[in-house]
Design an enzyme around this catalytic site. Sequence first.
Site, PDB file in Angstrom:
ATOM      1  N   CYS A   7      11.032   5.125  -8.002  1.00 57.91           N
ATOM      2  CA  CYS A   7       9.894   4.698  -7.169  1.00 57.91           C
ATOM      3  C   CYS A   7      10.372   3.750  -6.072  1.00 57.91           C
ATOM      4  CB  CYS A   7       8.851   4.019  -8.061  1.00 57.91           C
ATOM      5  SG  CYS A   7       7.559   3.189  -7.150  1.00 57.91           S
ATOM      6  N   CYS A  10       9.029   0.182  -6.459  1.00 59.80           N
ATOM      7  CA  CYS A  10       9.743  -0.537  -7.518  1.00 59.80           C
ATOM      8  C   CYS A  10      11.094  -1.028  -6.991  1.00 59.80           C
ATOM      9  CB  CYS A  10       9.947   0.339  -8.747  1.00 59.80           C
ATOM     10  SG  CYS A  10       8.473   0.534  -9.782  1.00 59.80           S
ATOM     11  N   ASP A  33       3.915  -3.121   6.226  1.00 62.65           N
ATOM     12  CA  ASP A  33       4.114  -1.665   6.206  1.00 62.65           C
ATOM     13  C   ASP A  33       5.159  -1.297   7.257  1.00 62.65           C
ATOM     14  OD1 ASP A  33       2.124   0.900   5.163  1.00 62.65           O
ATOM     15  OD2 ASP A  33       3.568   1.297   6.757  1.00 62.65           O
ATOM     16  N   ASN A  89      -5.528   4.324  -1.186  1.00 60.57           N
ATOM     17  CA  ASN A  89      -5.504   5.782  -1.298  1.00 60.57           C
ATOM     18  C   ASN A  89      -5.129   6.156  -2.726  1.00 60.57           C
ATOM     19  OD1 ASN A  89      -6.044   6.103   1.467  1.00 60.57           O
ATOM     20  ND2 ASN A  89      -3.883   5.863   1.972  1.00 60.57           N
ATOM     21  N   GLY A  95      -5.007  11.065  -0.184  1.00 63.43           N
ATOM     22  CA  GLY A  95      -4.001  10.777   0.845  1.00 63.43           C
ATOM     23  C   GLY A  95      -2.901   9.837   0.385  1.00 63.43           C
ATOM     24  N   HIS A 102      -1.008   0.565  -4.330  1.00 60.14           N
ATOM     25  CA  HIS A 102      -0.905  -0.421  -3.252  1.00 60.14           C
ATOM     26  C   HIS A 102      -2.214  -0.516  -2.502  1.00 60.14           C
ATOM     27  CE1 HIS A 102       0.491   3.520  -1.811  1.00 60.14           C
ATOM     28  NE2 HIS A 102      -0.089   3.222  -0.663  1.00 60.14           N
ATOM     29  N   HIS A 104      -3.642  -1.285   1.159  1.00 63.63           N
ATOM     30  CA  HIS A 104      -3.355  -1.500   2.579  1.00 63.63           C
ATOM     31  C   HIS A 104      -4.287  -2.595   3.083  1.00 63.63           C
ATOM     32  CE1 HIS A 104      -1.168   2.372   3.495  1.00 63.63           C
ATOM     33  NE2 HIS A 104      -1.792   2.753   2.403  1.00 63.63           N
TER      34      HIS A 104
END
Length: 115
Positions: A7, A10, A33, A89, A95, A102, A104
């Site tokens: 991941c 991770c 991001d 999402n 999506g 997470h 956003h």
Amino acid sequence: MSHDPNCIFCKIVQGQIPSKKVYEDEDLLGFHDIQPWAPVHFLLIPKQHIASMVDLTPEHAALMGKMAVLVPQLMKELGVTNGFRTVVNTGSDGGQEVFHLHMHAMGGPRPWLKG
Ligand code: 5GP
Ligand code: ZN
């Protein structure tokens, strides 16, 4: 603390992939991001590997609450004063591209690239 070796988030938590951090404590990590949609766009994630909201159980309630409470605080620290957008999402139709839960958080003056 459970991590998934495949991941990407991770790996960010473990410092194997660099990130521009906006927040860190024992449970949560916040970082910008890599492809921001808005002047300020960061992701807030639990440090433990939870793939998506579908995998949440009642024992995660405090963790999710902590995330929600942190976002406005961090936005304020980042100078966002005119509102912001939060998005989670979930799954393919939702999506979701990175399967480590997470949130956003996007803000700053419009126009934005997306959203
Ligand atoms: P999703 O579509 O899964 O909700 O969003 C995943 C987000 O993670 C995307 O906005 C993407 O730009 C961001 N992202 C993917 N890989 C990385 C990375 O290695 N570092 C950072 N900082 N963001 C990433
Ligand atoms: Zn993960």
